[in-house]
Write an enzyme that holds these catalytic residues in place. Structure first.
Site, mmCIF file in Angstrom:
data_model
loop_
_atom_site.group_PDB
_atom_site.id
_atom_site.type_symbol
_atom_site.label_atom_id
_atom_site.label_comp_id
_atom_site.label_asym_id
_atom_site.label_seq_id
_atom_site.Cartn_x
_atom_site.Cartn_y
_atom_site.Cartn_z
ATOM 1 N N TYR A 57 36.852 -3.510 -3.036
ATOM 2 C CA TYR A 57 36.331 -4.870 -3.098
ATOM 3 C C TYR A 57 35.365 -5.144 -1.956
ATOM 4 O O TYR A 57 35.267 -4.366 -1.009
ATOM 5 C CB TYR A 57 37.476 -5.895 -3.103
ATOM 6 N N ARG A 77 28.341 -0.735 1.693
ATOM 7 C CA ARG A 77 29.740 -0.346 1.940
ATOM 8 C C ARG A 77 30.501 -0.200 0.617
ATOM 9 O O ARG A 77 31.353 0.678 0.481
ATOM 10 C CB ARG A 77 30.426 -1.348 2.868
ATOM 11 N N ARG A 115 49.257 5.142 -17.969
ATOM 12 C CA ARG A 115 49.777 5.257 -16.597
ATOM 13 C C ARG A 115 50.168 6.697 -16.265
ATOM 14 O O ARG A 115 51.045 7.282 -16.895
ATOM 15 C CB ARG A 115 50.980 4.332 -16.391
ATOM 16 N N LYS A 139 37.439 0.219 1.643
ATOM 17 C CA LYS A 139 37.877 -1.170 1.435
ATOM 18 C C LYS A 139 38.612 -1.292 0.101
ATOM 19 O O LYS A 139 38.079 -1.810 -0.878
ATOM 20 C CB LYS A 139 36.671 -2.120 1.512
ATOM 21 N N GLU A 188 42.768 -3.135 14.475
ATOM 22 C CA GLU A 188 42.010 -4.306 14.016
ATOM 23 C C GLU A 188 42.977 -5.398 13.582
ATOM 24 O O GLU A 188 44.201 -5.221 13.645
ATOM 25 C CB GLU A 188 41.066 -3.916 12.866
ATOM 26 N N LEU A 237 38.255 -0.716 9.243
ATOM 27 C CA LEU A 237 37.179 -0.985 8.295
ATOM 28 C C LEU A 237 35.886 -1.145 9.105
ATOM 29 O O LEU A 237 35.885 -1.782 10.168
ATOM 30 C CB LEU A 237 37.462 -2.267 7.506
HETATM 31 N N1 PDD Z 1 38.103 -8.633 5.190
HETATM 32 N N2 PDD Z 1 38.937 -5.213 8.842
HETATM 33 C C1 PDD Z 1 39.618 -5.463 7.713
HETATM 34 C C2 PDD Z 1 40.927 -4.794 7.502
HETATM 35 C C3 PDD Z 1 39.088 -6.358 6.752
HETATM 36 O O1 PDD Z 1 39.777 -6.600 5.621
HETATM 37 C C4 PDD Z 1 37.842 -6.993 7.003
HETATM 38 C C5 PDD Z 1 37.217 -7.941 6.016
HETATM 39 C C6 PDD Z 1 37.166 -6.701 8.208
HETATM 40 C C7 PDD Z 1 35.833 -7.296 8.546
HETATM 41 O O2 PDD Z 1 34.820 -6.783 7.716
HETATM 42 P P1 PDD Z 1 33.521 -7.643 7.382
HETATM 43 O O3 PDD Z 1 32.935 -8.030 8.681
HETATM 44 O O4 PDD Z 1 32.672 -6.715 6.624
HETATM 45 O O5 PDD Z 1 33.994 -8.842 6.595
HETATM 46 C C8 PDD Z 1 37.746 -5.797 9.093
HETATM 47 C C9 PDD Z 1 37.611 -9.561 4.202
HETATM 48 C C10 PDD Z 1 36.866 -10.703 4.801
HETATM 49 C C11 PDD Z 1 38.764 -9.989 3.316
HETATM 50 O O6 PDD Z 1 39.569 -9.126 3.025
HETATM 51 O O7 PDD Z 1 38.840 -11.149 2.902
#
Ligand code: PDD
Length: 284
Positions: free
Chosen positions: A32, A51, A99, A147, A179, A204
Site C-alpha cells: 500500500y 516506492r 487458498r 510497505k 522507527e 520503511l
Molecule cells: N505510514 N515507517 C512506517 C512503518 C510507516 O508505516 C510509515 C508510513 C513511515 C513513513 O513513511 P512516509 O514518510 O513515506 O509516509 C515510516 C503511513 C503513513 C500509514 O501507514 O498510514
C-alpha cells in the site's frame, strides 16, 4: 458517502467489493501507499509511486496501471470527494487464488483499491502539544522496507500505548530504535545534529524522511544517518517523527521521561514549517 476506486471502477463505498479469496485478505499479500493531500494537491506523488513499484517488485506482483493512470485515479478521487486536506490510500493485493501457501504461477489479477480520507494534517493538535511515546520491542518481520499491509503488530502496540495514555510507540531492535508504528524516528543531539536510523530492511524508507532530510541539509543542519538508543532519546534536546500524515511531528516524552524542555522543539517545528512549504510548492 465516499466514492472509492476498485479494479477499474469508481463506486459508492458501500458498493465496492473484493473477493474473499483475495490473497491480500487471506495472507496479507498486498502492498500500500498513503499520499498526503494538501490544498487539494498530492504531496510527493512520484516518490510514493516509486516506492509502490519497489514493494510490488519485491513481492513479484505485476500491476498494469501506469504512473499516469494512477495519477489520474488519485486526482479523480480527490476531486469526486472534495478533499482539500487528508490522504489517498492505495492498496494493491496479489488478487484472488485458491487458498494455498504456494503462490500460484498463473497470473492472478491484482486487486487495486483506492479511497480518500479527509483529515486535518496541518493544524493538528498532537503536533502542537507534542507526542508521548512508549518504547516496545520491534517484533515485526525483518522486511520492514516493503510497505505491506501486515500491520497487526504495529496496530496492537499503538493501541496498547493509547490505553496507557501515550500517543504512539517507537520500536527497539537490539537496543536501538528502528522507527515508530507508522513513522520514522529522529533525535536532535546536544550538539544540534539530527540523527535518524540509516536505510536498511529494518525500517520503511519514508518518503517524508527523504524530503525532510533534504530540508534539514538546506537549512545547514548536521544530519547523521545512524542507529540510536533509548538512552540517547532521553538525553536528546529534541525528538520527532515524520510520515505522510504526521508530517514532522514533535515528540516530548519517551517512557515517561521528558525530552528537552518537554515542549515541541524549535528545530522540529522549523522543519515542519519548511517541509510544509516545500511540499506544497511541489505538490501536483
Ligand atoms: N505510514 N515507517 C512506517 C512503518 C510507516 O508505516 C510509515 C508510513 C513511515 C513513513 O513513511 P512516509 O514518510 O513515506 O509516509 C515510516 C503511513 C503513513 C500509514 O501507514 O498510514
Amino acid at each position: 458517502m465516499r466514492t472509492v476506486y476498485v479494479n477499474g471502477d469508481f463506486r459508492p463505498e458501500n458498493e465496492a467489493t473484493i473477493s474473499i479469496f483475495d490473497r491480500g485478505f487471506l495472507f496479507a499479500d498486498a502492498v500500500y501507499e498513503v499520499t498526503t493531500v494538501l490544498e487539494g494537491k498530492l504531496v510527493d506523488f512520484y516518490g510514493h509511486m516509486a516506492r509502490l513499484r519497489k514493494s510490488l517488485s519485491e513481492l513479484q506482483i505485476s500491476l498494469s496501471l501506469s504512473e499516469a493512470n494512477l495519477l489520474d485515479i488519485h486526482r479523480k478521487l480527490v476531486s469526486k470527494n472534495n478533499i482539500t486536506e487528508g490522504l489517498v490510500y492505495l492498496q494493491v493485493s496479489r488478487g484472488p487464488a485458491d487458498r494455498d501457501f504456494v503462490i500460484s504461477e498463473d497470473a492472478e489479477t491484482p486487486g487495486v483499491v483506492l479511497f480518500t480520507q479527509e483529515k486535518k494534517l496541518v493544524d493538528n493538535a498532537l503536533a502542537q502539544r507534542g507526542q508521548k511515546i512508549l518504547t516496545v520491542e520491534d517484533q515485526r518481520w525483518r522486511r520492514c522496507d516493503i510497505k505491506t499491509v501486515q500491520l497487526l503488530y504495529s496496530s496492537l502496540v499503538k493501541t496498547e500505548a493509547h490505553r496507557k495514555g501515550a500517543d504512539d510507540v517507537w520500536m527497539v531492535l537490539d537496543g536501538e530504535v528502528t522507527e515508530g508504528s507508522s513513522n520514522n524516528a529522529y533525535i536532535l543531539t546536544e550538539d544540534n545534529t539530527i540523527v535518524t536510523r540509516a536505510l536498511s530492511n529494518d525500517i520503511l524508507h519514508g518518503i517524508t524522511r527523504q524530503a525532510v532530510l533534504q530540508c534539514a541539509r538546506e537549512l545547514q543542519l548536521k544530519v547523521e544517518e545512524r542507529s540510536f538508543t533509548v538512552d540517547e532519546v532521553k538525553a536528546a534536546k529534541e525528538a520527532f517523527s515524520t510520515s505522510a500524515t504526521g508530517l514532522v511531528n514533535p515528540v516530548v516524552e519517551i517512557d515517561s521521561d521528558v525530552i528537552g524542555k518537554g515542549t515541541p522543539g524549535e528545530v522540529a517545528l522549523r522543519l515542519r514549517e519548511v517541509y510544509l512549504k516545500a511540499s506544497l510548492a511541489a505538490a501536483v
